[in-house]
Design a protein around this motif. Structure first.
Motif, mmCIF file in Angstrom:
data_model
loop_
_atom_site.group_PDB
_atom_site.id
_atom_site.type_symbol
_atom_site.label_atom_id
_atom_site.label_comp_id
_atom_site.label_asym_id
_atom_site.label_seq_id
_atom_site.Cartn_x
_atom_site.Cartn_y
_atom_site.Cartn_z
ATOM 1 N N LEU A 165 0.859 -1.069 0.361
ATOM 2 C CA LEU A 165 -0.051 0.486 -0.218
ATOM 3 C C LEU A 165 0.917 1.823 0.020
ATOM 4 C CD1 LEU A 165 -1.394 -2.111 1.646
ATOM 5 C CD2 LEU A 165 -2.948 -0.999 2.701
ATOM 6 N N SER A 166 0.572 2.829 -0.570
ATOM 7 C CA SER A 166 0.764 3.762 -0.636
ATOM 8 C C SER A 166 0.207 4.581 -0.943
ATOM 9 C CB SER A 166 1.712 4.341 -1.137
ATOM 10 O OG SER A 166 1.177 3.275 -2.769
ATOM 11 N N PRO A 167 0.403 5.492 0.226
ATOM 12 C CA PRO A 167 -0.687 7.133 0.561
ATOM 13 C C PRO A 167 -1.591 7.704 -1.094
ATOM 14 C CG PRO A 167 1.348 8.074 0.760
ATOM 15 C CD PRO A 167 1.890 6.489 -0.069
ATOM 16 N N GLY A 168 -2.675 7.861 -0.723
ATOM 17 C CA GLY A 168 -2.898 8.942 -1.955
ATOM 18 C C GLY A 168 -3.466 10.433 -1.139
ATOM 19 N N ASN A 169 -4.297 11.170 -1.915
ATOM 20 C CA ASN A 169 -4.654 12.632 -0.914
ATOM 21 C C ASN A 169 -5.891 12.612 -0.029
ATOM 22 O OD1 ASN A 169 -6.090 11.784 -3.765
ATOM 23 N ND2 ASN A 169 -7.311 13.626 -3.369
ATOM 24 N N HIS A 170 -6.455 11.001 -0.322
ATOM 25 C CA HIS A 170 -7.696 10.981 1.611
ATOM 26 C C HIS A 170 -7.138 10.231 2.003
ATOM 27 C CE1 HIS A 170 -11.171 13.663 -1.117
ATOM 28 N NE2 HIS A 170 -10.625 12.216 -2.300
ATOM 29 N N CYS A 171 -5.658 9.582 1.839
ATOM 30 C CA CYS A 171 -5.248 8.941 2.879
ATOM 31 C C CYS A 171 -5.261 9.650 4.566
ATOM 32 C CB CYS A 171 -4.395 7.880 2.770
ATOM 33 S SG CYS A 171 -4.723 6.753 1.398
ATOM 34 N N TYR A 172 -6.374 10.534 5.361
ATOM 35 C CA TYR A 172 -6.237 11.445 6.104
ATOM 36 C C TYR A 172 -4.626 10.703 7.225
ATOM 37 C CZ TYR A 172 -9.066 14.145 2.940
ATOM 38 O OH TYR A 172 -9.221 14.869 1.795
ATOM 39 N N TYR A 173 -5.461 9.505 7.495
ATOM 40 C CA TYR A 173 -5.414 8.700 8.389
ATOM 41 C C TYR A 173 -3.390 8.708 8.759
ATOM 42 C CZ TYR A 173 -5.094 5.483 5.119
ATOM 43 O OH TYR A 173 -5.438 4.492 3.904
ATOM 44 N N LYS A 223 4.158 7.763 8.684
ATOM 45 C CA LYS A 223 4.658 6.058 8.275
ATOM 46 C C LYS A 223 4.866 4.914 9.215
ATOM 47 C CE LYS A 223 7.943 5.717 5.883
ATOM 48 N NZ LYS A 223 9.285 5.955 4.600
ATOM 49 N N LYS A 224 5.212 5.177 10.208
ATOM 50 C CA LYS A 224 5.778 4.061 11.828
ATOM 51 C C LYS A 224 4.418 3.265 11.822
ATOM 52 C CE LYS A 224 8.420 3.016 15.242
ATOM 53 N NZ LYS A 224 6.769 2.104 16.169
ATOM 54 N N LYS A 225 3.293 4.371 12.339
ATOM 55 C CA LYS A 225 2.268 4.347 12.793
ATOM 56 C C LYS A 225 1.636 3.575 12.018
ATOM 57 C CE LYS A 225 2.295 7.826 16.703
ATOM 58 N NZ LYS A 225 1.029 9.297 16.698
ATOM 59 N N GLY A 252 1.111 -9.687 6.060
ATOM 60 C CA GLY A 252 1.157 -9.502 4.836
ATOM 61 C C GLY A 252 0.894 -8.391 3.844
ATOM 62 N N MET A 253 0.454 -7.167 4.843
ATOM 63 C CA MET A 253 0.621 -5.952 4.528
ATOM 64 C C MET A 253 1.996 -5.116 4.644
ATOM 65 S SD MET A 253 -3.884 -5.868 4.723
ATOM 66 C CE MET A 253 -3.658 -4.393 4.165
ATOM 67 N N GLU A 254 1.933 -4.937 3.530
ATOM 68 C CA GLU A 254 3.475 -3.704 3.559
ATOM 69 C C GLU A 254 2.849 -1.839 3.430
ATOM 70 O OE1 GLU A 254 8.057 -3.738 2.705
ATOM 71 O OE2 GLU A 254 6.628 -5.100 1.831
ATOM 72 N N TRP A 255 3.243 -1.068 3.567
ATOM 73 C CA TRP A 255 3.219 -0.058 3.180
ATOM 74 C C TRP A 255 4.347 0.857 3.451
ATOM 75 C CZ3 TRP A 255 -1.158 3.340 3.809
ATOM 76 C CH2 TRP A 255 -1.190 4.842 3.430
ATOM 77 N N ILE A 256 4.366 1.409 1.833
ATOM 78 C CA ILE A 256 5.705 2.632 1.579
ATOM 79 C C ILE A 256 5.318 3.797 0.868
ATOM 80 C CG2 ILE A 256 7.117 -0.081 0.455
ATOM 81 C CD1 ILE A 256 6.688 0.249 -2.031
#
Length: 245
Positions: free
Chosen positions: A89-97, A101-103, A111-115
């Motif tokens: 997963l990576s951020p978009g303009n509506h990803c206000y949460y 990045k660490k949180k 099995g899910m990763e945020w970059i």
């Protein structure tokens, strides 16, 4: 093993839900019916289960959840987690949460990763990501509002690509952006320049919906395979990332 992509899931569950037990009236904070996305989460689920295997990977470049706070976004993450495959997963303009990045990373199921402004390895490929932004010369560009954000985002993509090239110079590169790197009115950008400079094979992006689909630039552009993967553009179906050039 295959790599798929789909963006702009725009989920908004307000409590833990299973793949098949969503109460439309009680469990969804922001229904997408007004856009013609009637029970779109069911459509995503059915297509996903039909196509993606446990050993596959799905890239999701932004606008995953409408949640304003991470505590609520977790309901959407958990629903995605129940689907097969590894997810990046990576951020978009509506990803206000996604203020930290660490949180976000700490909140994701296995099995899910945020970059974001960095990279990960997927099936022998390097995947980099950042959000992107409006492009100079495009119809939505506002010099005073957008210039600083645009340049910061270009810089974040450079950070990701430089790190990937340093540590894995031999591996093919895929980029995840939320905003398109080029449009019909902006045939070049700092993002596109970097994709070319670092020999990126493919770039998947989202953000464009409805009539804005006409602004999609796809196919092989100056050596980079561009793919729009917004949910409503690809019929809510994860599609293979193209690396065949």
């Amino acid at each position: 093993m295959s790599i798929y992509a789909i963006s702009d899931l725009h989920l908004s569950f307000n409590k833990p839900v299973g793949l098949y037990d969503v109460d439309f009236d009680q469990d969804v904070d922001k229904p997408m019916d007004i856009f013609g996305w009637t029970r779109h989460y069911d459509r995503i689920r059915d297509h996903w289960l039909n196509i993606v295997r446990p050993e596959d990977t799905v890239l999701i470049p932004g606008d995953i959840s409408w949640a304003l706070k991470l505590e609520k976004a977790r309901y959407d993450f958990d629903w995605i987690h129940a689907l097969p495959g590894k997810k990046v997963l990576s951020p978009g303009n509506h990803c206000y949460y996604a203020q930290s990045k660490k949180k976000v990373r700490d909140s994701l199921p296995d099995g899910m990763e945020w970059i974001d402004a960095d990279y990960t390895l997927v099936e022998g490929k390097v995947v980099v990501a950042t959000r992107g932004w409006n492009l100079p010369g495009d119809r939505l560009w506002d010099e005073e509002r957008d210039r600083k954000i645009y340049e910061r985002q270009v810089g974040r993509l450079r950070i990701a690509l430089e790190s990937a090239a340093k540590h894995h110079p031999e591996k093919d590169r895929i980029a995840m952006l939320h905003y398109p790197p080029v449009t019909p009115r902006s045939s070049t950008s700092g993002f596109m320049d970097l994709l070319k400079e670092f020999g990126v094979k493919a770039c998947v992006y989202g953000h464009l919906h409805g009539q804005a689909h006409r602004d999609a630039v796809e196919g092989l552009v100056e050596g980079v395979q561009l793919q729009l993967v917004s949910c409503d553009y690809i019929d809510f179906t994860p599609i293979p990332v193209r690396l065949d050039h």
